[in-house]
Design a protein around this motif. Structure first.
Motif, PDB file in Angstrom:
ATOM      1  N   GLU A 253       0.831  -1.211   0.000  1.00 37.30           N
ATOM      2  CA  GLU A 253       0.000   0.000   0.000  1.00 37.30           C
ATOM      3  C   GLU A 253       0.864   1.259   0.000  1.00 37.30           C
ATOM      4  OE1 GLU A 253      -2.977  -0.058   3.114  1.00 37.30           O
ATOM      5  OE2 GLU A 253      -3.918  -1.761   2.089  1.00 37.30           O
ATOM      6  N   LYS A 254       1.949   1.204   0.767  1.00 33.53           N
ATOM      7  CA  LYS A 254       2.869   2.358   0.848  1.00 33.53           C
ATOM      8  C   LYS A 254       3.445   2.687  -0.520  1.00 33.53           C
ATOM      9  CE  LYS A 254       4.336   4.060   5.008  1.00 33.53           C
ATOM     10  NZ  LYS A 254       2.943   4.196   5.316  1.00 33.53           N
ATOM     11  N   GLU A 257       0.786   4.320  -2.643  1.00 30.14           N
ATOM     12  CA  GLU A 257       0.534   5.687  -2.164  1.00 30.14           C
ATOM     13  C   GLU A 257       1.636   6.623  -2.670  1.00 30.14           C
ATOM     14  OE1 GLU A 257       0.549   6.064   2.096  1.00 30.14           O
ATOM     15  OE2 GLU A 257       0.038   8.206   2.009  1.00 30.14           O
TER      16      GLU A 257
END
Ligand SMILES: *Cc1c(COP(=O)(O)O)cnc(C)c1O
Length: 392
Positions: A253-254, A257
């Motif tokens: 997810e990082k 993002e």
């Protein structure tokens, strides 16, 4: 046109033609099927990456039509301004589930995905370790990043480790194709992951020819080697087995993002169109439900490779349905492609710079849409032309 420039172009084009490296671009007068229509003539299609027939599947076509009615055609803007629609997010969630990663981000193409991701994750002062046969889009992404690029011998872990031992400051990235599209061999990903851990590197695999082909239900190379969670970035394309157009990055997810803030083709080029996204969602659903197309693809590939070997052709060391028919000289390969074309088989020759000089070949792209009769028809033509040209 400027006269010097015109002379320059003429000289370049003449050189390509003399060397048998001039691209003959064929025009298809209908859909991308097992057979295609070119110059009014039906030919068996051995040149498409439409591995599973999804480019022209009734369900993907229906999904695209429905999206047109709901969303219209254009995305309207880059994704970060007003181009993200619910469809884009739906696809990204579905892809993450399918690939068993935390998150994914879509781009306009696989080529763009590499240009987007590599310069975002490494830059000046960092080092990239890149397989010598990596795809042009990886090479260009590496160049754009301004990181130092160290090239290791194709699939050769000793060569990679020797470079890693030289040491480097900054971040280190090992990048490889998953399936090498000109040879059909598979990157030694488990060994790459091991070396990456030992030398504290990021790992990135471009799974363009692995998705829809490798792993359970075509989940790709990471699933094939059961390396879920071990690879930092996976790049994908929708233009091959998925049958549409677009690209993606998959990982944490990082990472996603961060890419939404930093990846330039995401920030400065408009989103993929709604019908394409809807058809891509449908393709993933088809794959999830049933892997019979993937099975058929492998059965076809195994059958064709075996029969070609029996006939005396050198089909390289492919581990996938991709079947390179090794010829050597680009001129001979392009002449053979023309002879096959006249016999009703559309199989393109591939020469430098796509493959090294002296390693020209006819690349046969097998599809799940081919019937056994289609493959036997092609085998007969390959044997006939191969004998005429003294190749077998
Ligand atoms: C085909 C390919 C690409 C480009 O994908 P597109 O979606 O057609 O731009 C990128 N990487 C690899 C390894 C490929 O084989």
């Amino acid at each position: 046109m400027n006269e010097n420039f015109q002379n320059f172009i003429d000289a370049e084009l003449n050189k390509l033609k003399e060397e048998g490296l001039y691209n003959q671009i064929r025009t298809l007068e209908g859909p991308q099927g097992a057979w295609v229509k070119i110059n009014g003539k039906e030919l068996l299609n051995f040149s498409s990456n439409n591995y599973l027939g999804l480019a022209n599947h009734p369900e993907t076509v229906k999904a695209a039509k429905k999206a047109l009615d709901i969303y219209g055609i254009g995305p309207g803007a880059v994704r970060s301004i007003a181009g993200t629609m619910t469809l884009h997010e739906e696809l990204e969630e579905k892809l993450a589930q399918f690939k068993r990663v935390e998150a994914t981000l879509t781009f306009q193409s696989g080529f763009n995905a590499n240009l987007a991701v590599i310069p975002a994750i490494v830059g000046k002062g960092d080092t990239i370790y890149s397989d010598e046969l990596n795809h042009a889009s990886i090479i260009d992404g590496c160049r754009l990043s301004k990181a130092e690029i160290k090239i290791f011998k194709h699939g050769d872990m000793e060569s990679l480790e020797a470079l890693l031992k030289e040491g480097a400051s900054g971040r280190k990235l090992i990048v490889t194709d998953g399936v090498f599209s000109m040879d059909g061999d598979i990157a030694p990903l488990p060994e790459i992951v091991k070396l990456a851990k030992k030398y504290d590197c990021l790992t990135m695999v471009d799974d363009a020819h692995g998705e829809g082909v490798l792993g359970s239900h075509g989940r790709g190379i990471v699933d094939h080697f059961d390396l879920h969670g071990e690879v930092d970035v996976e790049i994908g394309t929708f233009s091959k087995a998925i049958g549409t157009v677009g690209g993606c990055a998959a990982g944490s997810e990082k990472l996603v993002e961060y890419l939404k803030q930093r990846a330039r083709p995401f920030l400065f080029s408009s989103a993929v169109t709604p019908p394409d996204i809807a058809a891509t969602i449908k393709s993933i659903e088809i794959l999830e439900k049933d892997d019979s197309l993937v099975q058929k693809l492998w059965n076809n590939g195994d059958y064709f490779k075996e029969k070609m070997r029996e006939a005396g052709f050198d089909v390289g060391h492919s581990q996938t349905p991709i079947t390179p028919v090794m010829i050597g000289e680009a001129k001979t390969a392009s002449y053979m492609s023309l002879c096959l074309f006249k016999e009703g088989v559309f199989a393109q020759s591939i020469g430098f710079p796509t493959v090294p000089r002296g390693k020209a070949r006819i690349r046969v792209m097998i599809s799940a849409t081919h019937s056994r009769e289609d493959l036997d028809f092609a085998l007969g033509k390959f044997k006939k032309v191969g004998k005429e040209l003294g190749i077998i």
